[in-house]
Design an enzyme around this catalytic site. Structure first.
Site, mmCIF file in Angstrom:
data_model
loop_
_atom_site.group_PDB
_atom_site.id
_atom_site.type_symbol
_atom_site.label_atom_id
_atom_site.label_comp_id
_atom_site.label_asym_id
_atom_site.label_seq_id
_atom_site.Cartn_x
_atom_site.Cartn_y
_atom_site.Cartn_z
ATOM 1 N N SER A 45 -4.390 -8.144 -7.425
ATOM 2 C CA SER A 45 -3.131 -8.120 -6.668
ATOM 3 C C SER A 45 -3.381 -8.420 -5.197
ATOM 4 O O SER A 45 -2.568 -9.082 -4.551
ATOM 5 C CB SER A 45 -2.423 -6.777 -6.840
ATOM 6 O OG SER A 45 -3.232 -5.710 -6.389
ATOM 7 N N GLU A 46 -4.503 -7.935 -4.647
ATOM 8 C CA GLU A 46 -4.885 -8.293 -3.280
ATOM 9 C C GLU A 46 -6.400 -8.376 -3.139
ATOM 10 O O GLU A 46 -7.141 -7.663 -3.815
ATOM 11 C CB GLU A 46 -4.347 -7.289 -2.249
ATOM 12 C CG GLU A 46 -2.906 -7.497 -1.843
ATOM 13 C CD GLU A 46 -1.983 -6.452 -2.417
ATOM 14 O OE1 GLU A 46 -0.763 -6.610 -2.299
ATOM 15 O OE2 GLU A 46 -2.495 -5.480 -3.011
ATOM 16 N N THR A 47 -6.818 -9.253 -2.237
ATOM 17 C CA THR A 47 -8.211 -9.391 -1.825
ATOM 18 C C THR A 47 -8.257 -9.327 -0.308
ATOM 19 O O THR A 47 -7.416 -9.927 0.367
ATOM 20 C CB THR A 47 -8.809 -10.722 -2.312
ATOM 21 O OG1 THR A 47 -8.827 -10.733 -3.747
ATOM 22 C CG2 THR A 47 -10.222 -10.920 -1.798
ATOM 23 N N HIS A 76 -2.919 -0.410 -0.317
ATOM 24 C CA HIS A 76 -4.191 -0.166 -0.993
ATOM 25 C C HIS A 76 -5.321 -1.008 -0.405
ATOM 26 O O HIS A 76 -6.465 -0.542 -0.342
ATOM 27 C CB HIS A 76 -4.032 -0.288 -2.525
ATOM 28 C CG HIS A 76 -4.450 -1.556 -3.159
ATOM 29 N ND1 HIS A 76 -3.626 -2.637 -3.276
ATOM 30 C CD2 HIS A 76 -5.620 -1.900 -3.767
ATOM 31 C CE1 HIS A 76 -4.261 -3.604 -3.932
ATOM 32 N NE2 HIS A 76 -5.473 -3.182 -4.238
#
Length: 300
Positions: A45-47, A76
């Site tokens: 979902s995110e990096t 997060h």
């Protein structure tokens, strides 16, 4: 060139729970297109990409990418990056600033009983946005009947603390469990958060699975295909506006635990702290644990 990376599970103390996050170290020299390509390669979902800070008094600059676009801020990735950088430095506790696109974000990290906790001050407090869509139509796009939407004085609303979300109260756990996002219907009525993405629905109820939680929530990212997020700090930040508006907490510090991700087998816990002064939100913080799952090198 080899670039080190770490994988963390965030908003949990258990591996293979919470929200997974890739943290790419040694990101200096990567351009935006390169970061976007790597985020698409990780397909989380995110990096996060860690860079030297613009201000030498700050710890690092971080840039946050989904597989499709860059985020101004996300919860997060902030918690996970703060914990990863503190653990890399061998710090059991610490307070430092991470530079994000939304602005400087103050983080505090502490370690207790073998697990590491981080919290950060919201760089932007939640504000209401205009919602033109009919609440019943919004509910219908999630497979909900009109009588299943709302509880007490809580109503559908639109809030942002840097990233906008449509906050949707439902009667209880049964109603939360049944939601199914109709992407076509949502695209016809939901507000946009950018020219290429729609604001996500954030469904919540006061009935919960764990007795020490204040709310049970689910967040679905619209798209083709849509997907569920196991823990969403930026949504909890926006949700603080709904809590202030509908629940009117008394002056002082209020700490609330939010449970998320249970329906998808990735249980998560997010701590939302509200500092209320004169009936208004003076400041707010998002916090949670994170645990390292893997580390490696990227040969790009």
């Amino acid at each position: 060139m080899a670039r080190n990376y770490l994988l963390y599970d965030v908003f949990t103390t258990e591996r293979l729970a919470g929200n997974p996050l890739a943290v790419v170290l040694d990101s200096d020299g990567l351009d935006t297109a390169g970061m976007q390509a790597l985020a698409r390669e990780f397909n989380l979902s995110e990096t996060v990409f860690v860079l030297p800070p613009d201000n030498p008094k700050h710890r690092n600059r971080i840039r946050i990418f989904t597989p499709d676009y860059e985020m101004p801020f996300a919860g997060h990735p902030t918690v996970g990056s703060a914990i990863a950088l503190a653990e890399l430095a061998g710090e059991a506790t610490g307070i430092f600033v991470l530079e994000e696109n939304i602005g400087p974000v103050r983080c505090a990290v502490s370690k207790h009983d073998g697990s590491t906790f981080a919290e950060f001050d919201l760089a932007k407090l939640p504000e209401p946005l205009e919602l033109k869509a009919d609440p019943e139509a919004i509910g219908a796009a999630l497979g909900l009947a009109p009588h299943e939407i709302g509880f007490e004085n809580h109503r559908v609303a639109f809030w942002s603390a840097g990233v906008p979300y449509v906050t949707i109260p439902v009667a209880g756990l049964e109603e939360a469990a049944k939601i199914r996002l109709d992407n076509q219907a949502w695209s016809e009525l939901a507000p946009r958060k950018s020219e290429w993405a729609f604001a996500s629905p954030y469904v919540y109820c006061r009935e919960r699975v764990h007795h020490d939680s204040a709310f049970h929530v689910r967040m679905i990212v619209p798209g083709n295909p849509s997907y569920e997020d196991p823990a969403t700090g930026s949504a909890a930040a926006a949700f603080a506006g709904a809590i202030m508006h509908f629940d009117a907490p008394t002056d002082g510090i209020t700490q609330l635990w939010i449970e998320q991700g249970l329906e998808m087998g990735r249980p998560s816990r997010i701590r939302l702290e509200l500092n209320v002064d004169g009936g208004k939100l003076a400041s707010a913080r998002i916090g949670g644990h994170a645990i390292k799952v893997a580390e490696g090198k990227l040969f790009v």
